[in-house]
Structures are given as structure tokens and as C-alpha cells.
Motif scaffolding. Structure first.
Motif, PDB file in Angstrom:
ATOM      1  N   VAL A   1       0.862  -1.186   0.000  1.00 41.27           N
ATOM      2  CA  VAL A   1       0.000   0.000   0.000  1.00 41.27           C
ATOM      3  C   VAL A   1       0.896   1.234   0.000  1.00 41.27           C
ATOM      4  CG1 VAL A   1      -1.766   1.306   1.241  1.00 41.27           C
ATOM      5  CG2 VAL A   1      -1.830  -1.198   1.273  1.00 41.27           C
ATOM      6  N   PRO A   2       0.812   2.058  -1.064  1.00 43.29           N
ATOM      7  CA  PRO A   2       0.045   1.810  -2.303  1.00 43.29           C
ATOM      8  C   PRO A   2       0.693   0.692  -3.117  1.00 43.29           C
ATOM      9  CG  PRO A   2       1.383   3.766  -2.541  1.00 43.29           C
ATOM     10  CD  PRO A   2       1.540   3.341  -1.114  1.00 43.29           C
ATOM     11  N   ASN A   3      -0.087   0.118  -4.026  1.00 44.41           N
ATOM     12  CA  ASN A   3       0.451  -0.987  -4.833  1.00 44.41           C
ATOM     13  C   ASN A   3       0.998  -0.520  -6.181  1.00 44.41           C
ATOM     14  OD1 ASN A   3      -1.870  -0.461  -6.207  1.00 44.41           O
ATOM     15  ND2 ASN A   3      -2.779  -2.493  -5.968  1.00 44.41           N
ATOM     16  N   TYR A   4       1.159   0.785  -6.327  1.00 38.46           N
ATOM     17  CA  TYR A   4       1.821   1.362  -7.495  1.00 38.46           C
ATOM     18  C   TYR A   4       2.290   2.756  -7.110  1.00 38.46           C
ATOM     19  CZ  TYR A   4      -2.652   3.800  -8.051  1.00 38.46           C
ATOM     20  OH  TYR A   4      -3.767   4.560  -7.834  1.00 38.46           O
ATOM     21  N   ASP A   5       3.337   3.242  -7.781  1.00 41.03           N
ATOM     22  CA  ASP A   5       3.788   4.618  -7.562  1.00 41.03           C
ATOM     23  C   ASP A   5       2.690   5.558  -8.032  1.00 41.03           C
ATOM     24  OD1 ASP A   5       6.148   3.479  -6.775  1.00 41.03           O
ATOM     25  OD2 ASP A   5       7.309   4.112  -8.534  1.00 41.03           O
ATOM     26  N   ASN A   6       2.292   6.521  -7.165  1.00 37.81           N
ATOM     27  CA  ASN A   6       1.206   7.420  -7.569  1.00 37.81           C
ATOM     28  C   ASN A   6       1.449   8.831  -7.051  1.00 37.81           C
ATOM     29  OD1 ASN A   6      -0.733   7.953  -5.020  1.00 37.81           O
ATOM     30  ND2 ASN A   6       0.063   5.851  -4.895  1.00 37.81           N
ATOM     31  N   SER A   7       0.666   9.728  -7.598  1.00 38.45           N
ATOM     32  CA  SER A   7       0.853  11.146  -7.296  1.00 38.45           C
ATOM     33  C   SER A   7       0.137  11.548  -6.012  1.00 38.45           C
ATOM     34  CB  SER A   7       0.334  12.007  -8.450  1.00 38.45           C
ATOM     35  OG  SER A   7       0.436  13.377  -8.118  1.00 38.45           O
ATOM     36  N   ALA A   8       0.824  12.343  -5.209  1.00 39.04           N
ATOM     37  CA  ALA A   8       0.234  12.879  -3.979  1.00 39.04           C
ATOM     38  C   ALA A   8      -0.455  14.219  -4.225  1.00 39.04           C
ATOM     39  CB  ALA A   8       1.312  13.045  -2.913  1.00 39.04           C
ATOM     40  N   MET A   9      -0.396  14.710  -5.461  1.00 39.62           N
ATOM     41  CA  MET A   9      -0.927  16.039  -5.781  1.00 39.62           C
ATOM     42  C   MET A   9      -1.618  16.040  -7.142  1.00 39.62           C
ATOM     43  SD  MET A   9      -0.025  18.489  -3.531  1.00 39.62           S
ATOM     44  CE  MET A   9       1.108  18.745  -2.172  1.00 39.62           C
ATOM     45  N   ASP A  10      -2.515  17.024  -7.340  1.00 40.27           N
ATOM     46  CA  ASP A  10      -2.927  17.382  -8.695  1.00 40.27           C
ATOM     47  C   ASP A  10      -1.831  18.273  -9.263  1.00 40.27           C
ATOM     48  OD1 ASP A  10      -5.350  16.075  -8.392  1.00 40.27           O
ATOM     49  OD2 ASP A  10      -6.445  17.884  -7.850  1.00 40.27           O
ATOM     50  N   GLY A  11      -1.318  17.938 -10.423  1.00 43.62           N
ATOM     51  CA  GLY A  11      -0.242  18.764 -10.991  1.00 43.62           C
ATOM     52  C   GLY A  11       0.324  18.153 -12.253  1.00 43.62           C
ATOM     53  N   TYR A  12       1.652  18.174 -12.369  1.00 41.54           N
ATOM     54  CA  TYR A  12       2.323  17.661 -13.552  1.00 41.54           C
ATOM     55  C   TYR A  12       3.498  16.780 -13.146  1.00 41.54           C
ATOM     56  CZ  TYR A  12      -0.510  20.821 -16.275  1.00 41.54           C
ATOM     57  OH  TYR A  12      -1.589  21.436 -16.857  1.00 41.54           O
TER      58      TYR A  12
END
Length: 423
Positions: free
Chosen positions: A67-78
Motif C-alpha cells: 500500500v500503495p500498490n503502485y507509484d502514484n501522485s500525492a498532488m494534482d499537478g504535472y
């Protein structure tokens, strides 16, 4: 404390320890003795997490996924791929939304629009919040170069495969239920609920709904104890009211010891001629103490009948509630296997009035905690008699006074225990 001392030893030889007095047990010492003679229940069952709130975990729970089971974004952005720290412009080549299963890849100098929870594209080494960017055509300009891996939640960052996430003995609150669900765990092993038999004694007490005769009182303790047991989520068995008759009391206690983990009675443990409980319990069980050096709540008994724990609460309503919260509830929590339970903390507060007390016993006065001139203060509810049940309804805290304390003057600091942490 000598760990080899048993309850049977003490019951048969009350003089075997200088600190032991069954007829006037010190409050702190009583808690230690009870704790020594209590072991958590060992029966288990498998239940759905939908039914697991307020239960106690019986076996360590290990994570079967990251957890998480994939790298993901902590923000809305680019999400950007940058090589040089002074690089501030990037070409937008796509978008990633939360839940998207696409496996994007970006080259140095490229960026993708990404939402919170979105999968990080291969090659991305930072996420820049949308507030720190400006857009022109298909180019995103950032104010300054971010730190490496900024705003990227890495796989397994919260929980990794094989990690113990919840240990046996953990009490399950909504947060734990959510944590289990986040890992896809639908069923868990918990300790079985305690079974508690409870009843009141006294020919003068009458069930609610009947008309009172002169000399009778409604059996408020019975309903209060039932409600307190409900808040602990145990299986309760209601023996109603047992008459002041030695044989009836003995019969009910023996029956209860066959079907319950705990027996709780109210009344009958004092020294009146019709109080047969002490005599019966001396015949069929072992009793650690009969009296507790507290106020209110002196006539309190604890012991065992066969393998069943017994608590004899006072007959006065306030005494019954205070001894339940201070003595019985911690014991039940331990029996339930709840290793995460700790007695509610106390803290110091100024009293805005005198508090009357005589030295000699720990006192639990009912108090009202309130704001006065932007600071917390406390005052007693008024009449502190052990039969004034309205004092418990008015109170939002206990004012705990040590056995050495006497009269408390206005503006002195006193220890309080907030009731929301107790009940």
C-alpha cells in the motif's frame, strides 16, 4: 507482588501477606491484584470486517499486498522528467487520471498532467503541484526545480507485503476497519465475546413498570449495569432480580458460573442481616476482597466461582457506576484480550469552589468541567451522596482525590478524569 500467590491461597489464608486486607483493600493495590488473577479469553472466531467494529483481534494480521500498490501522485499537478536542476519548461504529452490503467512513459523534458492518485509514468522523477505552474499551449513552466521524487508516493510506502499491520489484542475502531478494507482483507480472527451474567439482589427493589409500594425502590442499577455492559459489546445474560434468600443466591451463582465468563451482582455484599452474598461466596468460591478503600463504593467484592470471575457491586446507584468504571471495566477489557487498552488519563484543573473531603479514602467526586475566563475549571455537581444518581447524569468528569487529601480550597489544582474517556 509475588507471582506465586494464588487467589485460593489468599482466600484460605488472609494473613499470608502484610499488604493484604480483604476487608479494606487499597484502591491501587486492588487493581494490581485483580489484574494478576485475570487472563484474556482464548476462544476465537472468524468474522467479516462488516461485523468487526469494537471487537479484539485474536491473531496478528500481515499484509498480503503493498500500500500503495503502485507509484502514484500525492498532488494534482504535472509529473515531469527533468535532468538539469535549472530546467523549468516541459512539453505536455498526455494526462493521467486516478484509476487509469494506462502505462505511460515520458522522456527528459516531457510532462504529463496528473491527478491525485494517478499512476506515475515511467521516467517521471517528480510531481509539481498545479499551483506552482503556468501553461502556454502544450508547454508547462514551473517556478523552480523540485526535489527528486517530490510528491510521489512510492509502492509499499505505507505498508509492505508481509508487514504486521495489526497485532493480536488490538481493539478495532473505524480506522482499523478501513485499514483492513484497504488491503482487501474481508475476514479476520477475533476473540469471542465475553459472556456476562448480571443480576441485582434485594427484596426492596422493583422492576421498572410496576407500581411502587412504601419501602420499595426501582431497580435502576439493573438497567444501568445492563447499559454499561452494552457499551462493551459483550454477550449479556440477564438473571433479573434475585431474592434475599441464601439458597436462591447460591443456586443462581452456581448456574451463572456454568454459563458465563463473568458474574456481576448489585447489592448484597454489605454487612446487613439479609446480605447473604458473603456467606454464600465463602462456601462456593474464593474472594480476594470484600471492601475497597474508596468513596463512594466501599462494599465491593471480587473473586472467582470455579473458573468464572465475580464482581459484587454496591447497591447504591452512584457507587455501582463508579466501581464498574474504575474496577470492573478495566478487568473486562483485559479478559476480552484488549492489550491496547489503558486506563483513561487524569490531568490537573483548577477548582472554582471548595471541595469537602475527609482523609482516609480515595474519592471519586462527580464534577463539571467548564471554561472560565478562557481557562478550564472544575466544580462538584453538588450533593455527592452515593444514592444521588442525578449527580452522574450532570457530571462530565470525575474529580479524583487521593486518600491523603482533606479539604480542597478554591483555586487549588485537582486531578480529574474526563468521563468521555471512561464510558
Amino acid at each position: 507482588m509475588n507471582n506465586k500467590i494464588t487467589l485460593k491461597n489468599l482466600a484460605n489464608d488472609p494473613g499470608c501477606l502484610s499488604e493484604y486486607d480483604p476487608n479494606s483493600m487499597d484502591f491501587d493495590l486492588a487493581q494490581k491484584w485483580i489484574s494478576q488473577f485475570i487472563s484474556p479469553i482464548d476462544q476465537k472466531e472468524i468474522i467479516s470486517i462488516n461485523d468487526a467494529l469494537d471487537r479484539v483481534i485474536a491473531d496478528d494480521i500481515k499484509s498480503t499486498s503493498n500500500v500503495p500498490n503502485y507509484d502514484n501522485s500525492a498532488m494534482d499537478g504535472y509529473a515531469i522528467n527533468y535532468v538539469e536542476n535549472d530546467q523549468l519548461k516541459f512539453t505536455i504529452v498526455g494526462s493521467v487520471f486516478a484509476g487509469s490503467l494506462n502505462n505511460l512513459a515520458i522522456k527528459p523534458g516531457e510532462a504529463v498532467e496528473i491527478m491525485t492518485g494517478g499512476k506515475i509514468p515511467s521516467g517521471a522523477n517528480a510531481v509539481v503541484p498545479v499551483e506552482l505552474t503556468s501553461i502556454s499551449n502544450q508547454t508547462v513552466t514551473i517556478n523552480k526545480a523540485p526535489k527528486y521524487l517530490a510528491n510521489i508516493r512510492k509502492i509499499g510506502e505505507d505498508i509492505s507485503i508481509g508487514q504486521i499491520i495489526l497485532k493480536a489484542g488490538k481493539y478495532l475502531r473505524p480506522a482499523e476497519i478501513g485499514l483492513l478494507a484497504s488491503l482487501g482483507i474481508s475476514k479476520i480472527s477475533v476473540f469471542k465475546k465475553l459472556t456476562v451474567v448480571y443480576f441485582s439482589t434485594g427484596d426492596e427493589v422493583v422492576e421498572v413498570g410496576r407500581e411502587l409500594q412504601s419501602g420499595q425502590v426501582y431497580d435502576s442499577n439493573h438497567y444501568t449495569i445492563g447499559a454499561m455492559l452494552d457499551s462493551l459489546h459483550v454477550n449479556k445474560i440477564d438473571y433479573k432480580n434475585v431474592a434475599d434468600n441464601k439458597e436462591k443466591i447460591k443456586e443462581n451463582l452456581l448456574n451463572a458460573s456454568e454459563e458465563a465468563d463473568v458474574i456481576i451482582s448489585s447489592g448484597g455484599v454489605s454487612v446487613g442481616k439479609a446480605d447473604f452474598m458473603k456467606e454464600v461466596l465463602s462456601e462456593i468460591g474464593e474472594i480476594l476482597f470484600w471492601k475497597l478503600a474508596i468513596k463512594p463504593g466501599r462494599p465491593l467484592a471480587y473473586g472467582k466461582i470455579k473458573n468464572t470471575h465475580y464482581f459484587g457491586l454496591p447497591g447504591n446507584p452512584v457507587s455501582a457506576m463508579i466501581t464498574f468504571y474504575q474496577m470492573v471495566q478495566p478487568a473486562l477489557k483485559k479478559l476480552m484480550g484488549n492489550t491496547s487498552y489503558f486506563p483513561p488519563p487524569t490531568f490537573k484543573v483548577r477548582t472554582n469552589s471548595k471541595i469537602f473531603k475527609k482523609p482516609g479514602r480515595v474519592e471519586f467526586q462527580r464534577g463539571i468541567l467548564f471554561k472560565e475566563n478562557n481557562a478550564w475549571a472544575v466544580k462538584p455537581t453538588g450533593n455527592q451522596g452515593s444514592g444521588i444518581l442525578s449527580s452522574m447524569s450532570e457530571a462530565n468528569c470525575f474529580i479524583i482525590l487521593s486518600k491523603e487529601q482533606g479539604l480542597i480550597d478554591e483555586n487549588e489544582m485537582v486531578s480529574i478524569q474526563y468521563l468521555d474517556g471512561v464510558v
